[in-house]
Design an enzyme around this catalytic site. Structure first.
Site, PDB file in Angstrom:
ATOM      1  N   PRO A  73       0.804  -1.218   0.000  1.00 14.77           N
ATOM      2  CA  PRO A  73       0.000   0.000   0.000  1.00 14.77           C
ATOM      3  C   PRO A  73       0.840   1.274   0.000  1.00 14.77           C
ATOM      4  O   PRO A  73       1.876   1.339   0.652  1.00 14.77           O
ATOM      5  CB  PRO A  73      -0.800  -0.112   1.307  1.00 14.77           C
ATOM      6  CG  PRO A  73       0.040  -0.952   2.200  1.00 14.77           C
ATOM      7  CD  PRO A  73       0.770  -1.909   1.309  1.00 14.77           C
ATOM      8  N   GLY A  74       0.412   2.239  -0.745  1.00  8.19           N
ATOM      9  CA  GLY A  74       1.008   3.567  -0.716  1.00  8.19           C
ATOM     10  C   GLY A  74      -0.078   4.541  -0.279  1.00  8.19           C
ATOM     11  O   GLY A  74      -0.158   4.955   0.884  1.00  8.19           O
ATOM     12  N   ARG A  83      -1.858  16.136  -9.308  1.00  8.85           N
ATOM     13  CA  ARG A  83      -2.841  15.080  -9.596  1.00  8.85           C
ATOM     14  C   ARG A  83      -4.083  15.569 -10.340  1.00  8.85           C
ATOM     15  O   ARG A  83      -4.522  14.909 -11.285  1.00  8.85           O
ATOM     16  CB  ARG A  83      -3.248  14.333  -8.314  1.00  8.85           C
ATOM     17  CG  ARG A  83      -2.077  13.644  -7.596  1.00  8.85           C
ATOM     18  CD  ARG A  83      -2.514  12.728  -6.473  1.00  8.85           C
ATOM     19  NE  ARG A  83      -3.229  11.583  -6.971  1.00  8.85           N
ATOM     20  CZ  ARG A  83      -4.528  11.448  -6.963  1.00  8.85           C
ATOM     21  NH1 ARG A  83      -5.295  12.382  -6.416  1.00  8.85           N
ATOM     22  NH2 ARG A  83      -5.116  10.392  -7.478  1.00  8.85           N
ATOM     23  N   TYR A 132      -4.391  13.680 -13.875  1.00 12.89           N
ATOM     24  CA  TYR A 132      -5.382  12.596 -13.970  1.00 12.89           C
ATOM     25  C   TYR A 132      -6.808  13.125 -13.881  1.00 12.89           C
ATOM     26  O   TYR A 132      -7.736  12.350 -13.714  1.00 12.89           O
ATOM     27  CB  TYR A 132      -5.215  11.596 -12.830  1.00 12.89           C
ATOM     28  CG  TYR A 132      -3.811  11.181 -12.517  1.00 12.89           C
ATOM     29  CD1 TYR A 132      -3.082  10.383 -13.404  1.00 12.89           C
ATOM     30  CD2 TYR A 132      -3.196  11.563 -11.322  1.00 12.89           C
ATOM     31  CE1 TYR A 132      -1.797   9.995 -13.103  1.00 12.89           C
ATOM     32  CE2 TYR A 132      -1.910  11.170 -11.012  1.00 12.89           C
ATOM     33  CZ  TYR A 132      -1.213  10.392 -11.917  1.00 12.89           C
ATOM     34  OH  TYR A 132       0.056  10.003 -11.596  1.00 12.89           O
ATOM     35  N   CYS A 180       1.842  29.316 -15.368  1.00 18.07           N
ATOM     36  CA  CYS A 180       1.444  29.793 -16.687  1.00 18.07           C
ATOM     37  C   CYS A 180       0.978  28.699 -17.609  1.00 18.07           C
ATOM     38  O   CYS A 180       1.621  28.424 -18.632  1.00 18.07           O
ATOM     39  CB  CYS A 180       2.601  30.553 -17.316  1.00 18.07           C
ATOM     40  SG  CYS A 180       2.776  32.126 -16.520  1.00 18.07           S
ATOM     41  N   TYR A 182       1.441  10.908  -3.478  1.00 21.39           N
ATOM     42  CA  TYR A 182       1.651  11.338  -4.864  1.00 21.39           C
ATOM     43  C   TYR A 182       1.424  12.837  -5.054  1.00 21.39           C
ATOM     44  O   TYR A 182       0.969  13.285  -6.100  1.00 21.39           O
ATOM     45  CB  TYR A 182       0.754  10.534  -5.822  1.00 21.39           C
ATOM     46  CG  TYR A 182       0.909   9.043  -5.643  1.00 21.39           C
ATOM     47  CD1 TYR A 182       2.074   8.405  -6.028  1.00 21.39           C
ATOM     48  CD2 TYR A 182      -0.106   8.279  -5.067  1.00 21.39           C
ATOM     49  CE1 TYR A 182       2.233   7.036  -5.837  1.00 21.39           C
ATOM     50  CE2 TYR A 182       0.045   6.913  -4.872  1.00 21.39           C
ATOM     51  CZ  TYR A 182       1.218   6.300  -5.262  1.00 21.39           C
ATOM     52  OH  TYR A 182       1.380   4.949  -5.078  1.00 21.39           O
TER      53      TYR A 182
HETATM   54  N1  LLP Z   1       3.106  -1.476  -5.925  1.00 22.69           N
HETATM   55  C1  LLP Z   1       3.378  -1.184  -7.203  1.00 22.69           C
HETATM   56  C2  LLP Z   1       4.101  -2.147  -8.021  1.00 22.69           C
HETATM   57  C3  LLP Z   1       2.972   0.053  -7.732  1.00 22.69           C
HETATM   58  O1  LLP Z   1       3.231   0.325  -9.001  1.00 22.69           O
HETATM   59  C4  LLP Z   1       2.271   0.962  -6.913  1.00 22.69           C
HETATM   60  C5  LLP Z   1       1.847   2.262  -7.436  1.00 22.69           C
HETATM   61  C6  LLP Z   1       2.029   0.614  -5.583  1.00 22.69           C
HETATM   62  C7  LLP Z   1       2.451  -0.626  -5.125  1.00 22.69           C
HETATM   63  C8  LLP Z   1       1.293   1.515  -4.626  1.00 22.69           C
HETATM   64  O2  LLP Z   1      -0.022   1.732  -5.036  1.00 22.69           O
HETATM   65  P1  LLP Z   1      -1.064   2.535  -4.114  1.00 22.69           P
HETATM   66  O3  LLP Z   1      -1.396   1.659  -2.919  1.00 22.69           O
HETATM   67  O4  LLP Z   1      -0.420   3.795  -3.692  1.00 22.69           O
HETATM   68  O5  LLP Z   1      -2.235   2.765  -5.005  1.00 22.69           O
HETATM   69  N2  LLP Z   1       0.673   8.945  -9.237  1.00 22.69           N
HETATM   70  C9  LLP Z   1      -0.592   8.236  -9.225  1.00 22.69           C
HETATM   71  C10 LLP Z   1      -0.470   6.856  -8.639  1.00 22.69           C
HETATM   72  C11 LLP Z   1       0.582   6.011  -9.298  1.00 22.69           C
HETATM   73  C12 LLP Z   1       0.696   4.657  -8.663  1.00 22.69           C
HETATM   74  C13 LLP Z   1       1.859   3.923  -9.196  1.00 22.69           C
HETATM   75  N3  LLP Z   1       2.069   2.648  -8.636  1.00 22.69           N
HETATM   76  C14 LLP Z   1      -1.611   9.073  -8.492  1.00 22.69           C
HETATM   77  O6  LLP Z   1      -1.287  10.185  -8.062  1.00 22.69           O
HETATM   78  O7  LLP Z   1      -2.766   8.696  -8.349  1.00 22.69           O
END
Ligand code: LLP
Length: 428
Positions: free
Chosen positions: A278-279, A316, A320, A348, A377
């Site tokens: 998780p992130g 973001r 997106y 700008c 992010y």
């Molecule tokens: N594991 C892998 C292999 C990943 O590619 C990612 C995120 C995670 C874990 C963590 O995912 P999470 O739990 O945070 O959803 N910049 C974008 C999100 C890009 C996510 C990339 N990979 C945003 O701001 O929504």
């Protein structure tokens, strides 16, 4: 319980501190304001859900790589998920246990793989060339590397295409028709590689747990096939991707417990060690970007609130079309007209918006305005476009509720806020 609360008289608080007053003490704007207790609560929710399972919570460092936050997550028992050599170096510097770290990525380079091999972190194999590089790294490091196969399960995560990773035409992972090639190749390199598991990551901002269940079923079938060929694989890594309620709609979204409940039995049925990555769900809701209103204007049929924050600090919405909730930190004057505004920054280009068509009271110049759920992010994707400075980051200090009342304006930041990071450029 949430860290950011609005009082009845219309002031926003973070862990008992009035954000409006915090703003008086922070010179640079915009800035990120975090709640450390909220980070703890988020980790605890995962830990509770995982009780009774063998597991690793691998925090995806890309979501937020603030040093203090990483230290805190490490102390809470998290491992780390890395996608670059520098993330790997940072994780080692912070003291994450390498045997709870996972090195991911579709373009890992030899030098970084050598470091990963030396340190004993798990490495995910993403492609044929990645396989060759991992073997080469193992030889250079003179270490046997614990590897997982990153499988592309072709499950639609039902999210914005830019954050979908597990469908068959994405650049990530290995498709099933190639699985046997990889198993044979691993067999030929017993001194360099030990196959310990299988990995997938479907995408990010996923709000339906059924999607994880579909993937877990596919993945345990792969694990059965892999085990049938004599490999003693112990790990199932189902990646990250759990979404959060960015809308602040009160909608019931899956919790860590919902996620683990959906896949837990499958994991137990195969006696697997579950890795999750998780992130966002650990860090997004722990933070606001705090801005000030520079002014209000109208063009054609559009009203704009112009703030000092922008797409440079928080990209973001621009990238997106993501929704992040926006609110004022203090009550609007009674006669303030309520209207629909685009909340925009000073950068700008017309992609520079933090929110579109937001119903808000017309704010006075200088009013504080926050963009919520900015922990994941946001800072990690901040740029210096238009020569803006990357924003400083704070969290309220432990003693502050007591010291707050006696705290005098202009007295400095110590005691009220802990500087989590002020980027180098701030001193210039
Ligand atoms: N594991 C892998 C292999 C990943 O590619 C990612 C995120 C995670 C874990 C963590 O995912 P999470 O739990 O945070 O959803 N910049 C974008 C999100 C890009 C996510 C990339 N990979 C945003 O701001 O929504």
């Amino acid at each position: 319980q949430h860290c950011f609360t609005k009082s009845e008289d219309g002031f926003l608080y973070c862990e008992g501190l009035k954000v409006d007053e915090i703003m008086d003490f922070v010179e640079r704007r915009p800035f990120y304001l975090y709640s450390k207790p909220q980070i703890t609560r988020n980790v605890e929710a995962y830990k509770d859900a995982l009780e009774g399972l063998r597991s690793i919570i691998g925090y995806a460092i890309k979501a937020n790589n603030n040093l203090k936050i990483l230290e805190h997550l490490r102390k809470l028992g998290c491992g780390a998920v890395l996608v670059s050599g520098n993330e790997l170096r940072l994780a080692l510097h912070v003291g994450f246990d390498p045997t709870r770290c996972i090195f991911n990525g579709n373009g890992k380079i030899l030098e970084d793989l050598v470091l990963a091999a030396k340190e004993g972190v798990f490495v995910n194999i993403d492609s044929e060339f990645d396989f060759e590089n991992i073997v080469a790294a193992a030889r250079i490091a003179q270490k046997r590397v614990n590897v997982l196969l990153r499988i592309n399960p072709d499950v639609d995560p039902q999210v914005h295409p830019y954050v979908a990773t597990g469908n068959k035409n994405s650049k990530f992972g290995i498709r099933n028709e190639k699985l046997q090639w990889f198993l044979d190749a691993v067999k030929e390199h017993p001194n360099e590689l030990k196959l310990v598991g299988a990995h997938c990551h479907l995408g990010s901002t996923i709000t339906k747990v059924d999607i994880f269940r579909d993937a877990a079923i596919i993945m345990v079938n792969y694990i059965d096939q892999i085990r049938a060929q004599g490999f003693e694989v112990d790990y199932l890594n189902i990646g990250g991707g759990l979404g959060i309620d960015y809308q602040h709609s009160g909608a019931v979204l899956p919790t860590p417990r919902d996620l683990i409940d959906t896949v837990g039995e499958l994991v137990l049925s195969r006696d697997l060690n579950l890795i999750i990555e998780p992130g966002r769900s650990l860090i997004a809701n722990t933070c606001c970007l705090v801005n000030r209103v520079t002014g209000v204007k109208t063009n054609g049929s559009k009203n704009f609130i112009v703030i000092d924050g922008s797409m440079a600090e928080l990209i973001r919405p621009s990238l997106y079309n993501a929704y992040q909730h926006i609110e004022l930190v203090s009550p609007a004057p009674e006669d303030a007209e309520i209207a629909k505004f685009d909340v925009v920054g000073p950068v700008c280009e017309s992609a520079d918006f933090l929110g579109k068509d937001r119903k808000l009271p017309t704010p006075n110049k200088g009013t504080g305005l926050v963009v919520h759920d900015a922990g994941a992010y946001c800072m990690s994707m901040a740029s210096t476009y238009n020569l803006k400075m990357r924003p400083p980051e704070y969290w309220p200090s432990k003693q502050c509720p007591e010291r707050y009342s006696s705290w005098k304006k202009g007295g400095g930041e110590e005691g009220l806020l802990v500087v989590v990071t002020v980027p180098e450029s701030a001193s210039g």
